[in-house]
Design an enzyme around this catalytic site. Structure first.
Site, short mmCIF file in Angstrom:
data_model
loop_
_atom_site.label_atom_id
_atom_site.label_comp_id
_atom_site.label_asym_id
_atom_site.label_seq_id
_atom_site.Cartn_x
_atom_site.Cartn_y
_atom_site.Cartn_z
N LYS A 68 -19.04 24.20 31.05
CA LYS A 68 -18.20 22.88 31.77
C LYS A 68 -16.98 22.53 31.14
CE LYS A 68 -21.95 19.96 31.72
NZ LYS A 68 -22.82 20.85 31.14
N ASP A 113 -15.81 14.37 29.21
CA ASP A 113 -17.18 15.04 29.04
C ASP A 113 -18.12 13.98 29.01
OD1 ASP A 113 -19.06 16.67 28.74
OD2 ASP A 113 -18.77 17.09 26.61
N THR A 162 -24.27 16.01 32.62
CA THR A 162 -25.36 16.61 32.58
C THR A 162 -26.52 15.80 33.28
OG1 THR A 162 -26.04 15.36 30.51
CG2 THR A 162 -25.15 17.68 30.46
N ARG A 221 -24.04 29.45 25.75
CA ARG A 221 -23.77 28.78 24.42
C ARG A 221 -24.96 29.16 23.45
NH1 ARG A 221 -23.78 22.68 24.34
NH2 ARG A 221 -21.56 22.91 25.35
#
Length: 348
Positions: A68, A113, A162, A221
């Site tokens: 993202k 974020d 999320t 990740r």
């Protein structure tokens, strides 16, 4: 040295920071996976460029580690705009958001974020800012308070979350495009690992890459992190210095991931602790979330948001109205015998 003196990072730190930046793709063409989302973003950005306007506001929703933040950087880069970054937990008052929005330059991309963690007062201010590029500043208190409108420079908001379900509908509806990021399959993760291995100047066997990809929980990740741990293991346990080492093989991957407690399914120490408590102490459940969290010494939110989604996705755990229950696959994987039953037979 005063508290405000700036200490320059050591050359090694600069090299590590440069590598972290290099791992992030710079364009949609370099970005691996999320094919549908990439195509949708490409169309959105090209249409905005042809009309000489700022791109619509974008919401990126999905589990952690799927790209993202990287996509937000790519949106800014491909639209030729500068990027301002913040996070929901850092915006706890409407004044925090007002200061951030009023400092934006025309066309700038603002990335927030974990946007679902903003304060409610800031969310309400953001409604007007996203729709009309304007905010109202309250001056004074009580009956004498007045509202002063402040025009903002046109900007593009890229929000990442999320937990999209925690966003209020008025905020979610103001995004022109919502992208739902999905977990990666093994083939896509192998491509991610190949690129990272090239940047690390690390020669890794195809079979070793496939083994790492199978333990990454569908998350780039984690793939990059495990590759670096394999790199460290190979560096320490390979004799010689200065000479180019041979390709890293399966043996090195198995040894490195065993050392770091990552099993063949990608389960880590906490995953296994949760499952073993569920199987051995609670006979497979059902057991409540809080009881399970206390038993492993973790916060309930950590179990619910970090551990459970992966265990449910790979079929080791189910959620029921009465609590968490281990599946037959979990009993087989951990080789634990259920009370009154054997490890064999269809009833397992």
């Amino acid at each position: 040295m005063s508290d405000h003196d700036i200490v320059s990072p050591a050359p090694e730190s600069e090299a590590e920071l440069a590598f972290e930046g290099a791992l992030r793709p710079r364009s949609l063409a370099e970005f691996v996976g999320q094919t549908r989302v990439r195509g949708q973003l490409q169309l959105l950005l090209q249409a905005a460029s042809l009309q000489n306007r700022t791109p619509d506001h974008i919401l990126l929703a999905g589990p952690p580690g799927l790209g993202k933040t990287t996509l937000a950087m790519i949106v800014a880069h491909e639209s030729g705009r500068s990027l301002r970054m913040s996070s929901g937990p850092a915006i706890q008052h409407a004044g925090d958001l007002a200061a951030l929005l009023s400092s934006l330059v025309p066309g700038e991309v603002l990335f927030i974020d974990e946007i679902h963690r903003m304060a409610r007062s800031a969310e309400e201010m953001l409604y007007l800012a996203m729709e009309d590029f304007r905010i109202d500043i309250m001056v004074g208190k009580g009956a004498g308070a007045t509202s002063i409108p402040l025009d903002l420079a046109p900007f593009t908001l890229v929000g990442a979350t999320t937990r999209a379900g925690l966003l209020p509908n008025p905020l979610r509806d103001r995004f022109g495009f919502t992208a739902h990021l999905e977990f990666y399959d093994d083939a896509e993760l192998e491509r991610v690992l190949e690129r990272a291995a090239r940047l690390l100047e690390l020669d890794v066997d195809r079979g070793a890459l496939a083994e790492i990809a199978g333990r990454c929980r569908g998350t780039p990740r984690i793939a990059n992190r495990l590759l670096r741990r394999v790199r460290d293991y190979a560096l320490v346990h390979t004799s010689g210095s200065g000479d180019r080492r041979g390709a890293v093989g399966l043996d090195a991957v198995h040894a490195a991931l065993e050392l770091y407690d990552v099993d063949e399914l990608g389960l880590d120490r906490l995953d296994r602790a949760v499952m073993k408590i569920l199987l051995e102490r609670f006979d497979g459940g059902p057991v409540g979330l809080n009881t399970l969290a206390v038993s492993v010494g973790e916060e309930a939110e950590t179990i619910e948001s970090v551990v459970e989604p992966f265990l449910v996705r790979i079929g080791l755990l189910t959620r029921t109205p009465r609590g968490r229950v281990a599946t037959p696959a979990a009993w087989r994987h951990f080789g634990v015998q259920r009370a009154g039953q054997t490890l064999f037979g269809d009833d397992l």
